[in-house]
Design a protein around this motif. Structure first.
Motif, PDB file in Angstrom:
ATOM      1  N   GLU A  38      -7.621  -3.132  -1.441  1.00 36.31           N
ATOM      2  CA  GLU A  38      -7.919  -4.503  -1.859  1.00 36.31           C
ATOM      3  C   GLU A  38      -8.686  -4.541  -3.174  1.00 36.31           C
ATOM      4  O   GLU A  38      -8.480  -5.432  -3.987  1.00 36.31           O
ATOM      5  N   THR A  39      -9.529  -3.565  -3.406  1.00 35.26           N
ATOM      6  CA  THR A  39     -10.289  -3.492  -4.654  1.00 35.26           C
ATOM      7  C   THR A  39      -9.406  -3.036  -5.819  1.00 35.26           C
ATOM      8  O   THR A  39      -9.462  -3.597  -6.912  1.00 35.26           O
ATOM      9  N   ALA A  40      -8.562  -2.032  -5.572  1.00 38.77           N
ATOM     10  CA  ALA A  40      -7.807  -1.416  -6.660  1.00 38.77           C
ATOM     11  C   ALA A  40      -6.471  -2.077  -6.968  1.00 38.77           C
ATOM     12  O   ALA A  40      -6.052  -2.109  -8.124  1.00 38.77           O
ATOM     13  N   PHE A  41      -5.780  -2.599  -5.957  1.00 39.84           N
ATOM     14  CA  PHE A  41      -4.389  -3.032  -6.170  1.00 39.84           C
ATOM     15  C   PHE A  41      -4.072  -4.474  -5.839  1.00 39.84           C
ATOM     16  O   PHE A  41      -3.189  -5.055  -6.442  1.00 39.84           O
ATOM     17  N   ALA A  56       7.311  16.971  -1.955  1.00 38.23           N
ATOM     18  CA  ALA A  56       6.393  15.999  -2.544  1.00 38.23           C
ATOM     19  C   ALA A  56       5.475  15.422  -1.476  1.00 38.23           C
ATOM     20  O   ALA A  56       5.918  15.077  -0.382  1.00 38.23           O
ATOM     21  N   LEU A  57       4.217  15.329  -1.829  1.00 38.62           N
ATOM     22  CA  LEU A  57       3.226  14.663  -0.994  1.00 38.62           C
ATOM     23  C   LEU A  57       2.591  13.571  -1.853  1.00 38.62           C
ATOM     24  O   LEU A  57       2.018  13.860  -2.905  1.00 38.62           O
ATOM     25  N   TYR A  58       2.763  12.341  -1.422  1.00 42.08           N
ATOM     26  CA  TYR A  58       2.203  11.199  -2.135  1.00 42.08           C
ATOM     27  C   TYR A  58       0.977  10.725  -1.379  1.00 42.08           C
ATOM     28  O   TYR A  58       1.052  10.498  -0.170  1.00 42.08           O
ATOM     29  N   HIS A  59      -0.134  10.559  -2.075  1.00 46.10           N
ATOM     30  CA  HIS A  59      -1.375  10.109  -1.446  1.00 46.10           C
ATOM     31  C   HIS A  59      -1.943   8.964  -2.279  1.00 46.10           C
ATOM     32  O   HIS A  59      -2.474   9.177  -3.367  1.00 46.10           O
ATOM     33  N   MET A  60      -1.798   7.748  -1.768  1.00 47.11           N
ATOM     34  CA  MET A  60      -2.242   6.572  -2.525  1.00 47.11           C
ATOM     35  C   MET A  60      -3.756   6.536  -2.704  1.00 47.11           C
ATOM     36  O   MET A  60      -4.254   5.958  -3.669  1.00 47.11           O
ATOM     37  N   GLY A  61      -4.503   7.170  -1.812  1.00 50.02           N
ATOM     38  CA  GLY A  61      -5.958   7.211  -1.948  1.00 50.02           C
ATOM     39  C   GLY A  61      -6.388   7.949  -3.199  1.00 50.02           C
ATOM     40  O   GLY A  61      -7.346   7.556  -3.874  1.00 50.02           O
ATOM     41  N   ILE A  62      -5.684   9.017  -3.546  1.00 48.20           N
ATOM     42  CA  ILE A  62      -5.980   9.762  -4.770  1.00 48.20           C
ATOM     43  C   ILE A  62      -5.706   8.895  -5.997  1.00 48.20           C
ATOM     44  O   ILE A  62      -6.441   8.935  -6.973  1.00 48.20           O
ATOM     45  N   ALA A  96      -5.882   5.609  -6.126  1.00 49.95           N
ATOM     46  CA  ALA A  96      -6.784   4.465  -6.178  1.00 49.95           C
ATOM     47  C   ALA A  96      -8.262   4.829  -6.313  1.00 49.95           C
ATOM     48  O   ALA A  96      -9.067   3.989  -6.690  1.00 49.95           O
ATOM     49  N   ASN A  97      -8.617   6.068  -5.995  1.00 48.15           N
ATOM     50  CA  ASN A  97     -10.019   6.449  -5.940  1.00 48.15           C
ATOM     51  C   ASN A  97     -10.285   7.644  -6.864  1.00 48.15           C
ATOM     52  O   ASN A  97     -10.021   8.785  -6.495  1.00 48.15           O
ATOM     53  N   PRO A  98     -10.830   7.405  -8.067  1.00 48.06           N
ATOM     54  CA  PRO A  98     -11.083   8.496  -9.015  1.00 48.06           C
ATOM     55  C   PRO A  98     -11.994   9.594  -8.458  1.00 48.06           C
ATOM     56  O   PRO A  98     -11.805  10.772  -8.780  1.00 48.06           O
ATOM     57  N   ALA A  99     -12.947   9.240  -7.620  1.00 47.35           N
ATOM     58  CA  ALA A  99     -13.835  10.254  -7.036  1.00 47.35           C
ATOM     59  C   ALA A  99     -13.053  11.193  -6.117  1.00 47.35           C
ATOM     60  O   ALA A  99     -13.270  12.411  -6.123  1.00 47.35           O
ATOM     61  N   LEU A 100     -12.133  10.640  -5.346  1.00 44.97           N
ATOM     62  CA  LEU A 100     -11.303  11.460  -4.461  1.00 44.97           C
ATOM     63  C   LEU A 100     -10.377  12.365  -5.275  1.00 44.97           C
ATOM     64  O   LEU A 100     -10.210  13.544  -4.961  1.00 44.97           O
ATOM     65  N   LEU A 101      -9.810  11.827  -6.333  1.00 45.20           N
ATOM     66  CA  LEU A 101      -8.974  12.631  -7.232  1.00 45.20           C
ATOM     67  C   LEU A 101      -9.792  13.778  -7.818  1.00 45.20           C
ATOM     68  O   LEU A 101      -9.336  14.926  -7.861  1.00 45.20           O
ATOM     69  N   GLY A 102     -11.017  13.482  -8.248  1.00 47.30           N
ATOM     70  CA  GLY A 102     -11.894  14.523  -8.793  1.00 47.30           C
ATOM     71  C   GLY A 102     -12.178  15.610  -7.781  1.00 47.30           C
ATOM     72  O   GLY A 102     -12.108  16.804  -8.084  1.00 47.30           O
ATOM     73  N   TRP A 103     -12.491  15.201  -6.563  1.00 46.94           N
ATOM     74  CA  TRP A 103     -12.741  16.175  -5.498  1.00 46.94           C
ATOM     75  C   TRP A 103     -11.525  17.070  -5.283  1.00 46.94           C
ATOM     76  O   TRP A 103     -11.648  18.293  -5.179  1.00 46.94           O
ATOM     77  N   PHE A 104     -10.347  16.454  -5.231  1.00 49.16           N
ATOM     78  CA  PHE A 104      -9.132  17.215  -4.967  1.00 49.16           C
ATOM     79  C   PHE A 104      -8.841  18.207  -6.099  1.00 49.16           C
ATOM     80  O   PHE A 104      -8.553  19.377  -5.846  1.00 49.16           O
TER      81      PHE A 104
END
Length: 153
Positions: free
Chosen positions: A146-149, A81-87, A89-97
């Motif tokens: 700070e923005t997301a959580f 398992a690889l957990y990435h909190m940026g993915i 919190a950030n929909p654009a990063l999730l989309g890119w991935f």
């Protein structure tokens, strides 16, 4: 499969040789590409990459005296398992991935909100993970967090 430990070396020494090799390879991939300022530690029973309290004194809102988590790496019973909190919190990063994942792996992406699960060693897209890890600096992660959580007072 939760590993009880307080150090990364101890965590690794509790794994089978096959799993240890995979986790080590991912760990090297992360450490070589992670922007400066993150710290490797044991976090929530996993290898974690966090923003230390010396950099972000507010800590994690769920547990005030703990560093701000960013990435975690774990050997679970049936997968890595690889957990990435940026993915998370950030929909654009999730989309890119998710758009780029099929370019690096022949298997379907097995993912939760922040957790990527890799059942076979050949399914781990090291080059894509290296790119992902390098995308967010400590300061960018703090701002996103700070923005997301972070609860508003």
């Amino acid at each position: 499969m939760e590993v009880k430990t307080e150090t990364v070396d101890s965590y690794l020494n509790q794994l089978s040789e096959e799993r240890k090799a995979l986790i080590q390879k991912l760990r090297i991939c992360i450490k070589e590409n992670l922007p400066e300022g993150f710290e490797e530690t044991i976090s929530y029973g996993m290898i974690g990459y966090v923003v230390p309290l010396s950099v972000y004194k507010d800590g994690y809102h769920c547990k005030k005296n703990e560093p701000l988590p960013f990435i975690s790496l774990a050997s679970q019973k049936n997968f890595i398992a690889l957990y990435h909190m940026g993915i998370y919190a950030n929909p654009a990063l999730l989309g890119w991935f998710t758009i780029n994942y099929p370019k690096h792996s022949k298997t379907k992406l097995d993912m939760g909100k922040s957790c990527m699960r890799f059942k076979k060693p050949e399914d781990i897209p090291y080059a894509l993970i290296a790119e992902l890890v390098a995308k967010i600096t400590v300061q960018e992660w703090i701002a996103t967090y700070e923005t997301a959580f972070k609860p508003k007072n």
